[in-house]
Design an enzyme around this catalytic site. Structure first.
Site, PDB file in Angstrom:
ATOM      1  N   CYS A  70       0.827  -1.201   0.000  1.00  0.00           N
ATOM      2  CA  CYS A  70       0.000   0.000   0.000  1.00  0.00           C
ATOM      3  C   CYS A  70       0.867   1.259   0.000  1.00  0.00           C
ATOM      4  O   CYS A  70       1.785   1.378   0.824  1.00  0.00           O
ATOM      5  CB  CYS A  70      -0.922   0.008   1.215  1.00  0.00           C
ATOM      6  SG  CYS A  70      -2.046   1.429   1.218  1.00  0.00           S
ATOM      7  N   CYS A  74      -0.748   5.659   6.459  1.00  0.00           N
ATOM      8  CA  CYS A  74      -1.563   5.590   7.674  1.00  0.00           C
ATOM      9  C   CYS A  74      -0.725   5.012   8.829  1.00  0.00           C
ATOM     10  O   CYS A  74      -0.226   3.892   8.753  1.00  0.00           O
ATOM     11  CB  CYS A  74      -2.791   4.723   7.438  1.00  0.00           C
ATOM     12  SG  CYS A  74      -3.782   5.245   6.004  1.00  0.00           S
ATOM     13  N   CYS A  77      -1.304   1.393  10.469  1.00  0.00           N
ATOM     14  CA  CYS A  77      -1.494   0.214   9.604  1.00  0.00           C
ATOM     15  C   CYS A  77      -0.190  -0.514   9.296  1.00  0.00           C
ATOM     16  O   CYS A  77       0.776   0.090   8.818  1.00  0.00           O
ATOM     17  CB  CYS A  77      -2.174   0.650   8.310  1.00  0.00           C
ATOM     18  SG  CYS A  77      -2.575  -0.750   7.227  1.00  0.00           S
ATOM     19  N   CYS A 114     -16.834  -9.768   4.622  1.00  0.00           N
ATOM     20  CA  CYS A 114     -16.176  -8.515   4.265  1.00  0.00           C
ATOM     21  C   CYS A 114     -14.927  -8.786   3.434  1.00  0.00           C
ATOM     22  O   CYS A 114     -13.958  -9.379   3.934  1.00  0.00           O
ATOM     23  CB  CYS A 114     -15.807  -7.748   5.519  1.00  0.00           C
ATOM     24  SG  CYS A 114     -17.158  -7.552   6.703  1.00  0.00           S
ATOM     25  N   CYS A 146     -19.917  -7.163   2.180  1.00  0.00           N
ATOM     26  CA  CYS A 146     -19.344  -5.831   2.380  1.00  0.00           C
ATOM     27  C   CYS A 146     -18.002  -5.800   1.665  1.00  0.00           C
ATOM     28  O   CYS A 146     -17.198  -6.730   1.806  1.00  0.00           O
ATOM     29  CB  CYS A 146     -19.168  -5.549   3.865  1.00  0.00           C
ATOM     30  SG  CYS A 146     -18.403  -3.953   4.236  1.00  0.00           S
ATOM     31  N   CYS A 206     -20.824   1.901   5.392  1.00  0.00           N
ATOM     32  CA  CYS A 206     -20.186   1.398   6.597  1.00  0.00           C
ATOM     33  C   CYS A 206     -18.951   2.248   6.844  1.00  0.00           C
ATOM     34  O   CYS A 206     -18.080   2.340   5.975  1.00  0.00           O
ATOM     35  CB  CYS A 206     -19.812  -0.070   6.426  1.00  0.00           C
ATOM     36  SG  CYS A 206     -18.852  -0.779   7.789  1.00  0.00           S
ATOM     37  N   ARG A 276     -20.257  -1.995  15.888  1.00  0.00           N
ATOM     38  CA  ARG A 276     -19.488  -3.242  15.857  1.00  0.00           C
ATOM     39  C   ARG A 276     -18.181  -3.105  16.647  1.00  0.00           C
ATOM     40  O   ARG A 276     -17.382  -2.217  16.380  1.00  0.00           O
ATOM     41  CB  ARG A 276     -19.179  -3.643  14.410  1.00  0.00           C
ATOM     42  CG  ARG A 276     -18.450  -4.967  14.289  1.00  0.00           C
ATOM     43  CD  ARG A 276     -18.633  -5.603  12.923  1.00  0.00           C
ATOM     44  NE  ARG A 276     -18.088  -4.826  11.828  1.00  0.00           N
ATOM     45  CZ  ARG A 276     -18.800  -4.070  10.995  1.00  0.00           C
ATOM     46  NH1 ARG A 276     -20.113  -3.966  11.156  1.00  0.00           N
ATOM     47  NH2 ARG A 276     -18.223  -3.418  10.018  1.00  0.00           N
TER      48      ARG A 276
END
Length: 332
Positions: A70, A74, A77, A114, A146, A206, A276
């Site tokens: 990626c 962030c 992460c 998901c 999702c 979401c 959640r």
């Protein structure tokens, strides 16, 4: 008794049930309450949770469909370009593997599957792969799907919806005022716009947050308010898992009581939404995990993206021991 100890928390439940948003002062009083008030706060939050969801618990399972690689920075992460965490890295999984993941979700009584892929956003070829998998899953299993693929354009959102994706996840993660201290390669508004594109395409939005990244109490309230205003139907509340090799490694801002107060706050501010308990619950809630379900009505089962989750049968036992019921079908 202090002023905080004299609060009637059931008045907060009344406000939530009437659709009235808590003020900043009221919201802060939840987070900052003395620990002796915790059970009373949870009892009030449970009134709201029970009104909308009874004692049912929704289960969700994540498939890490593309790991690492990626370009975003962030700080939380392990898959980001600034992370040195020793994780597995691979390109998007083949269709059959994604379909097999849905079968595993059904075996674990998860009503929502998901499909999560790392990266700034999907290529059109990656969207093709996800579309093919979703079409087969929808044709063979009664499963809510999702997708979480990063920043979308309108055409990609349309294609995912047409393939049968029910929900699109793109977390705001933290308040707009705190966002730049966590991520600099994209903006808070980029994330808001992706959620809006998913909504426009007809997918259920979401979006959630990560608690424990150095945000202030006010910023926790701000992100809860923002998710309410965004209209997120499902709100994953993550608690930071400070992974070695990431910029946020070593942070230790949380304890189980604070996490429970945060979940209660989200129930008061977003009363009718799926709240959640998500990543980091095992690490940060520890032995108090069962209490989280008096405010929240949904959990992830199985592993997360690059960290292990609690054994799924332990989650099933936890729900049974509470006298709650797993909602095995999330459709309808």
């Amino acid at each position: 008794m202090t002023k905080l100890q004299q609060i009637n928390w059931n008045e907060y439940a009344d406000k939530a049930l009437s659709g009235e948003r808590l003020t900043m002062e009221e919201s802060l009083s939840v987070i900052q309450a003395d620990d002796s008030e915790l059970l009373a706060i949870l009892q009030a939050a449970y009134r709201v949770r029970r009104h909308y969801y009874g004692n049912k618990v929704k289960l969700n399972l994540i498939m890490n469909a593309k790991s690492g690689l990626c370009p975003e920075d962030c700080g939380y992460c392990s898959q980001s370009i600034v992370s040195n965490a020793p994780i597995e890295k691979y390109t998007l999984l083949e269709k059959d593997t994604l379909v097999d993941g849905a079968r595993k979700a059904m075996e674990l009584k998860a009503g929502t599957y998901c499909i999560v892929a790392s990266g700034r956003g999907p290529s059109n070829r990656e969207v093709d792969q996800v579309v093919a998998a979703v079409q087969e899953i929808k044709a063979t299993m009664p499963m809510k799907i999702c997708a979480c693929l990063g920043i979308l354009n309108e055409e990609q959102a349309r294609r995912l919806k047409e393939a049968g994706v029910d929900r699109y996840n793109h977390n705001l993660n933290t308040s707009s005022s705190h966002f730049g201290r966590i991520t600099t390669t994209h903006t808070y508004d980029d994330r808001v716009q992706t959620v809006e594109k998913a909504k426009t395409a007809g997918m259920s939005p979401c979006s959630g947050c990560i608690i424990g990244m150095g945000e202030s109490d006010r910023e926790i309230v701000e992100i809860a308010w923002s998710l309410r205003e965004l209209g997120a139907d499902s709100i994953p509340v993550n608690f930071l898992h400070p992974i070695e090799g990431t910029p946020l490694a070593g942070r230790n801002d949380l304890n189980p009581r604070r996490c429970l107060k945060v979940l209660a706050l989200f129930r008061f501010i977003c009363p009718s939404k799926e709240i959640r308990v998500s990543g980091g619950r095992e690490l940060q809630l520890r032995s108090l995990q069962p209490l989280s379900l008096y405010a929240a009505n949904s959990v992830f089962v199985g592993d997360y993206l690059t960290t292990e989750g609690q054994e799924s049968l332990a989650d099933h036992r936890m729900i049974e021991d509470l006298g709650f019921e797993i909602e095995e079908c999330a459709l309808g």
